[in-house]
Design a protein around this motif. Sequence first.
Motif, PDB file in Angstrom:
ATOM      1  N   TYR A 172       4.985   3.863   9.747  1.00 12.63           N
ATOM      2  CA  TYR A 172       6.307   3.294   9.962  1.00 12.63           C
ATOM      3  C   TYR A 172       7.109   4.170  10.913  1.00 12.63           C
ATOM      4  N   GLN A 173       7.955   3.548  11.691  1.00  9.86           N
ATOM      5  CA  GLN A 173       8.821   4.265  12.615  1.00  9.86           C
ATOM      6  C   GLN A 173      10.178   4.454  11.945  1.00  9.86           C
TER       7      GLN A 173
ATOM      8  N   LEU B 188       0.813  -1.208   0.000  1.00 11.44           N
ATOM      9  CA  LEU B 188       0.000   0.000   0.000  1.00 11.44           C
ATOM     10  C   LEU B 188       0.849   1.262   0.000  1.00 11.44           C
ATOM     11  N   VAL B 189       1.857   1.322   0.871  1.00 15.87           N
ATOM     12  CA  VAL B 189       2.656   2.536   0.947  1.00 15.87           C
ATOM     13  C   VAL B 189       3.443   2.765  -0.340  1.00 15.87           C
TER      14      VAL B 189
ATOM     15  N   SER C 116      -1.712 -11.893  12.109  1.00 18.50           N
ATOM     16  CA  SER C 116      -0.474 -11.168  12.321  1.00 18.50           C
ATOM     17  C   SER C 116      -0.441 -10.007  11.334  1.00 18.50           C
ATOM     18  N   ALA C 117       0.183  -8.912  11.732  1.00 20.24           N
ATOM     19  CA  ALA C 117       0.287  -7.745  10.855  1.00 20.24           C
ATOM     20  C   ALA C 117       1.372  -6.828  11.389  1.00 20.24           C
ATOM     21  N   PHE C 118       1.872  -5.988  10.522  1.00 21.11           N
ATOM     22  CA  PHE C 118       2.713  -4.906  10.977  1.00 21.11           C
ATOM     23  C   PHE C 118       1.807  -3.745  11.393  1.00 21.11           C
ATOM     24  N   LEU C 119       2.253  -2.954  12.345  1.00 21.95           N
ATOM     25  CA  LEU C 119       1.483  -1.794  12.783  1.00 21.95           C
ATOM     26  C   LEU C 119       1.120  -0.904  11.600  1.00 21.95           C
ATOM     27  N   SER C 120       2.075  -0.697  10.707  1.00 21.47           N
ATOM     28  CA  SER C 120       1.832   0.165   9.548  1.00 21.47           C
ATOM     29  C   SER C 120       0.701  -0.365   8.680  1.00 21.47           C
ATOM     30  N   GLU C 121       0.630  -1.686   8.505  1.00 22.31           N
ATOM     31  CA  GLU C 121      -0.436  -2.275   7.684  1.00 22.31           C
ATOM     32  C   GLU C 121      -1.801  -2.027   8.318  1.00 22.31           C
ATOM     33  N   ALA C 122      -1.879  -2.238   9.634  1.00 26.87           N
ATOM     34  CA  ALA C 122      -3.153  -2.050  10.326  1.00 26.87           C
ATOM     35  C   ALA C 122      -3.622  -0.602  10.206  1.00 26.87           C
TER      36      ALA C 122
ATOM     37  N   SER D 250      11.216   0.848  10.691  1.00 32.25           N
ATOM     38  CA  SER D 250      10.784  -0.409  11.294  1.00 32.25           C
ATOM     39  C   SER D 250       9.285  -0.346  11.533  1.00 32.25           C
ATOM     40  N   SER D 251       8.697  -1.499  11.745  1.00 37.57           N
ATOM     41  CA  SER D 251       7.273  -1.551  12.049  1.00 37.57           C
ATOM     42  C   SER D 251       7.014  -2.766  12.934  1.00 37.57           C
ATOM     43  N   PRO D 252       6.573  -2.561  14.160  1.00 38.59           N
ATOM     44  CA  PRO D 252       6.378  -3.683  15.067  1.00 38.59           C
ATOM     45  C   PRO D 252       5.208  -4.573  14.666  1.00 38.59           C
ATOM     46  N   LEU D 253       5.245  -5.795  15.142  1.00 42.66           N
ATOM     47  CA  LEU D 253       4.120  -6.708  14.971  1.00 42.66           C
ATOM     48  C   LEU D 253       2.953  -6.281  15.851  1.00 42.66           C
ATOM     49  N   VAL D 254       1.760  -6.436  15.319  1.00 42.73           N
ATOM     50  CA  VAL D 254       0.535  -6.279  16.097  1.00 42.73           C
ATOM     51  C   VAL D 254      -0.391  -7.436  15.745  1.00 42.73           C
TER      52      VAL D 254
END
Length: 344
Positions: A319-320, A62-63, A233-239, A128-132
């Motif tokens: 993203y961080q 998406l990004v 599972s997802a990255f924070l950015s995806e959510a 980086s992007s943490p798991l959520v």
Amino acid sequence: MKRNKSMTKTITHTFSAFVLSLVLTGCGSQTAAPQSASNPTNSRQTNPLGTANVAYAGSLQLVNDTKVGPAFTRFTGIAYEGRGGGSFGIAHLITSGQITPNVFESVGTAPIRLLQPHFTSYAIGFASSPLVIAYSPVSPFAKTLNAIATGQQPLTRLFSLMENKNFHLGRTNPNTDPQGQAFVMMMQLAEKYEHLPAGTAHKVLGSLENPTQIFSEESILSRLQAGQLDASSAFLSEAIQRHLPYITLPATINFGDPSDQAIYATAHLQLSNGKTITGAPLEIYVTPVRNTPYPKAGLAFMTYLLSKQGLALYQQNGYQLTKPMIYGNKNAIPPSLMHELSLQ
């Protein structure tokens, strides 16, 4: 207002010409003239630099395809094409010659190592992007998941909920995707740091390639949005990008904080091919791919991506941003990229 628009247009033109001049200098050529940012084109024939063909980890779809790619074309006049997939899967497609992108964006450096030394010699980490745990608002478990997300119920409730045989959990394939690997290792760390009963990870996940849970990185969140899964599972950015509700995980288990690298490294995973993976932060790296068409267009994309404008788009999409990290041969990095890194 008219004055502000004029200033913005001037900055756009200046940045476009600047990026292309840096790229051409870095490639040792002055033969191609930059396209005007006010008249971008998607035609390979009209732009001597060709097309920026970017292969990326599926979570970046998406990004890249809706934000960075179009902005890059507007600024430079260079066409953009994107292709997503699991980072390891993409790396294997490149080394086998099945695809020929001029840029590769990977989660972690392990997939990039597969390209060395023939296809690349360096990579640059920038975010980086943490798991959520993303979840469906129409799930029959949504009320409980909302309570966990808002802190009304403890995080331990999430793991007991995922053990329910009627709970449909999605994750990506650990054999081809770093997110899939990190999710399995997250479960290992959760047993220790969230004080879960021994064996919780196995009860939740089943086998490494549990067919009831494994989906492609490009499709898994679409399935979640369609209500086919309760959580994923997802990255924070995806959510954030997909406007999905999600449960935040502590830094000690979410693989998103480089300062917790030592903790992540205590987790290990053996893949189906016998290879053992060690936990590491989920950093995003970008690398040029050699021996592929239109290398100057690829370098222009990387230069734009690592500029303040490009990084801002990543930050705006969840993203961080991290301090630039160089993997591999620093001396191989062209001047255009070194210039952008010096500005961060």
